[in-house]
Design a protein around this motif. Structure first.
Motif, mmCIF file in Angstrom:
data_model
loop_
_atom_site.group_PDB
_atom_site.id
_atom_site.type_symbol
_atom_site.label_atom_id
_atom_site.label_comp_id
_atom_site.label_asym_id
_atom_site.label_seq_id
_atom_site.Cartn_x
_atom_site.Cartn_y
_atom_site.Cartn_z
ATOM 1 N N MET A 256 0.844 -1.341 -0.093
ATOM 2 C CA MET A 256 -0.047 -0.005 -0.063
ATOM 3 C C MET A 256 1.006 1.288 0.022
ATOM 4 S SD MET A 256 -2.734 1.300 2.862
ATOM 5 C CE MET A 256 -3.544 -0.122 2.898
ATOM 6 N N GLU A 257 0.458 2.228 -0.720
ATOM 7 C CA GLU A 257 1.183 3.454 -0.730
ATOM 8 C C GLU A 257 0.910 4.294 0.543
ATOM 9 O OE1 GLU A 257 3.271 5.009 -3.409
ATOM 10 O OE2 GLU A 257 3.225 3.265 -4.204
ATOM 11 N N GLU A 258 2.137 5.177 0.858
ATOM 12 C CA GLU A 258 2.334 5.859 1.965
ATOM 13 C C GLU A 258 1.064 6.899 2.076
ATOM 14 O OE1 GLU A 258 5.117 8.870 3.364
ATOM 15 O OE2 GLU A 258 5.954 6.968 3.948
ATOM 16 N N ALA A 259 0.614 7.433 1.190
ATOM 17 C CA ALA A 259 -0.436 8.356 0.690
ATOM 18 C C ALA A 259 -1.761 7.949 0.922
ATOM 19 C CB ALA A 259 -0.335 9.028 -0.520
ATOM 20 N N GLU A 260 -1.866 6.694 0.497
ATOM 21 C CA GLU A 260 -3.089 6.014 0.615
ATOM 22 C C GLU A 260 -3.308 5.585 2.055
ATOM 23 O OE1 GLU A 260 -5.372 1.790 -0.853
ATOM 24 O OE2 GLU A 260 -3.414 2.379 -1.996
ATOM 25 N N LEU A 261 -2.368 5.083 2.709
ATOM 26 C CA LEU A 261 -2.257 4.493 4.153
ATOM 27 C C LEU A 261 -2.911 5.973 5.048
ATOM 28 C CD1 LEU A 261 -1.723 2.591 6.319
ATOM 29 C CD2 LEU A 261 0.586 3.445 6.378
ATOM 30 N N ILE A 262 -2.115 6.943 4.574
ATOM 31 C CA ILE A 262 -2.401 8.038 5.424
ATOM 32 C C ILE A 262 -3.843 8.656 5.284
ATOM 33 C CG2 ILE A 262 -2.027 10.631 5.607
ATOM 34 C CD1 ILE A 262 1.078 9.892 4.838
ATOM 35 N N THR A 263 -4.561 8.433 4.145
ATOM 36 C CA THR A 263 -5.842 8.954 3.872
ATOM 37 C C THR A 263 -6.828 7.865 4.393
ATOM 38 O OG1 THR A 263 -5.313 9.654 1.339
ATOM 39 C CG2 THR A 263 -7.523 9.220 1.836
ATOM 40 N N ARG A 264 -6.361 6.621 4.609
ATOM 41 C CA ARG A 264 -7.222 5.641 5.142
ATOM 42 C C ARG A 264 -7.113 5.690 6.560
ATOM 43 N NH1 ARG A 264 -5.788 0.271 2.954
ATOM 44 N NH2 ARG A 264 -7.231 -0.467 4.656
ATOM 45 N N PHE B 206 6.445 11.264 6.270
ATOM 46 C CA PHE B 206 5.527 10.721 7.224
ATOM 47 C C PHE B 206 6.564 9.861 8.320
ATOM 48 C CE2 PHE B 206 3.250 6.788 8.530
ATOM 49 C CZ PHE B 206 2.219 7.244 9.338
ATOM 50 N N LYS B 207 7.555 9.316 7.768
ATOM 51 C CA LYS B 207 8.484 8.570 8.563
ATOM 52 C C LYS B 207 8.977 9.419 9.807
ATOM 53 C CE LYS B 207 11.272 4.440 7.809
ATOM 54 N NZ LYS B 207 12.028 3.772 6.881
ATOM 55 N N ASN B 208 9.290 10.782 9.440
ATOM 56 C CA ASN B 208 9.966 11.724 10.386
ATOM 57 C C ASN B 208 8.954 12.103 11.384
ATOM 58 O OD1 ASN B 208 12.434 11.752 9.083
ATOM 59 N ND2 ASN B 208 12.354 13.463 8.066
ATOM 60 N N TRP B 209 7.757 12.519 10.890
ATOM 61 C CA TRP B 209 6.607 12.667 11.939
ATOM 62 C C TRP B 209 6.609 11.600 12.740
ATOM 63 C CZ3 TRP B 209 1.597 10.627 12.362
ATOM 64 C CH2 TRP B 209 0.682 11.512 13.023
ATOM 65 N N LEU B 210 6.245 10.300 12.249
ATOM 66 C CA LEU B 210 6.036 9.000 13.033
ATOM 67 C C LEU B 210 7.228 8.942 14.127
ATOM 68 C CD1 LEU B 210 4.426 6.648 13.576
ATOM 69 C CD2 LEU B 210 5.774 5.630 11.943
ATOM 70 N N SER B 211 8.556 9.286 13.665
ATOM 71 C CA SER B 211 9.713 8.975 14.537
ATOM 72 C C SER B 211 9.662 9.913 15.714
ATOM 73 C CB SER B 211 10.991 9.098 13.815
ATOM 74 O OG SER B 211 11.485 10.019 13.344
ATOM 75 N N ALA B 212 9.001 11.101 15.444
ATOM 76 C CA ALA B 212 8.953 12.138 16.464
ATOM 77 C C ALA B 212 8.066 12.064 17.769
ATOM 78 C CB ALA B 212 8.444 13.303 15.870
ATOM 79 N N ILE B 213 6.975 11.210 17.003
ATOM 80 C CA ILE B 213 5.690 10.592 17.981
ATOM 81 C C ILE B 213 6.475 9.501 18.962
ATOM 82 C CG2 ILE B 213 3.781 9.176 18.026
ATOM 83 C CD1 ILE B 213 2.670 10.926 15.639
ATOM 84 N N VAL B 214 7.245 8.535 18.266
ATOM 85 C CA VAL B 214 7.731 7.480 18.903
ATOM 86 C C VAL B 214 8.793 7.886 19.890
ATOM 87 C CG1 VAL B 214 9.084 5.351 18.612
ATOM 88 C CG2 VAL B 214 7.356 6.071 17.003
ATOM 89 N N LYS B 215 9.448 9.134 19.495
ATOM 90 C CA LYS B 215 10.550 9.217 20.467
ATOM 91 C C LYS B 215 9.799 9.984 21.670
ATOM 92 C CE LYS B 215 14.246 12.771 20.957
ATOM 93 N NZ LYS B 215 15.131 13.692 20.108
ATOM 94 N N HIS B 216 8.782 10.991 21.456
ATOM 95 C CA HIS B 216 8.179 11.780 22.515
ATOM 96 C C HIS B 216 7.418 10.796 23.544
ATOM 97 C CE1 HIS B 216 9.389 15.750 21.389
ATOM 98 N NE2 HIS B 216 9.088 15.383 20.093
#
Length: 176
Positions: free
Chosen positions: A1-9, A71-81
């Protein structure tokens, strides 16, 4: 699945997309968590932290802006915090635990202990304190009153005596 499609879903609150997030990014999330945890004790909580991260993504996916970063950078920031927050919680929990109140079971003693022999290397005062504490089950406050010393002094004798006995290998397995 494409990243953009995953985000939309995910934004549409599609639960299958959440499953896809876990499958696609679970390994990455675990790597970020492990990178931010310094010891094995904290690493035992990796799964709990990962679940918190998935929940945060689920609840805050609307805040993701592709113009500000990947998205990966945003996700890594969430995980770090989330990892840092969890560490703070663990630190507060371990500070709140008073080791004086923890009861550690001692191994069963199959034969009568020879306390005089066991405590032979201690000073006379330490021997008296140890006999009252370990054999007679007196509390430190009671020992202090009985021996006419401060309670803190009783604790010092117990601590120093334990250290001496541990260094000799006598203390292991009998007393905690």
């Amino acid at each position: 699945m494409e990243e953009a499609e995953l985000i939309t879903r995910l934004r549409a609150q599609d639960e299958a997309a959440l499953t896809e997030l876990v499958v696609s990014y679970g390994g990455f999330i675990n790597q970020v968590i492990l990178h931010n945890l310094p010891n094995d004790f904290q690493r035992d909580f990796t799964e709990d932290i990962a679940n918190r991260c998935f929940y945060q993504v689920w609840m805050h996916i609307g805040q993701y802006d592709a113009d500000k970063g990947t998205f990966k950078n945003w996700l890594s920031a969430i995980v770090k915090h989330q990892t840092i927050d969890y560490q703070r919680g663990l630190k507060a929990t371990t500070k709140a635990i008073s080791l004086d109140k923890v009861i550690v079971p001692t191994p069963p003693v199959t034969e009568e202990l020879d306390y005089d022999k066991l405590f032979a290397s201690l000073s006379k005062t330490e021997q008296q304190v140890f006999m009252l504490f370990y054999r007679e089950d007196y509390l430190p406050e009671e020992i202090a009153k009985k021996m006419r010393m401060r309670r803190l002094t009783v604790y010092k004798h117990l601590s120093r005596g334990r250290k001496k006995l541990q260094e000799e290998g006598v203390f292991h397995g009998y007393f905690n």
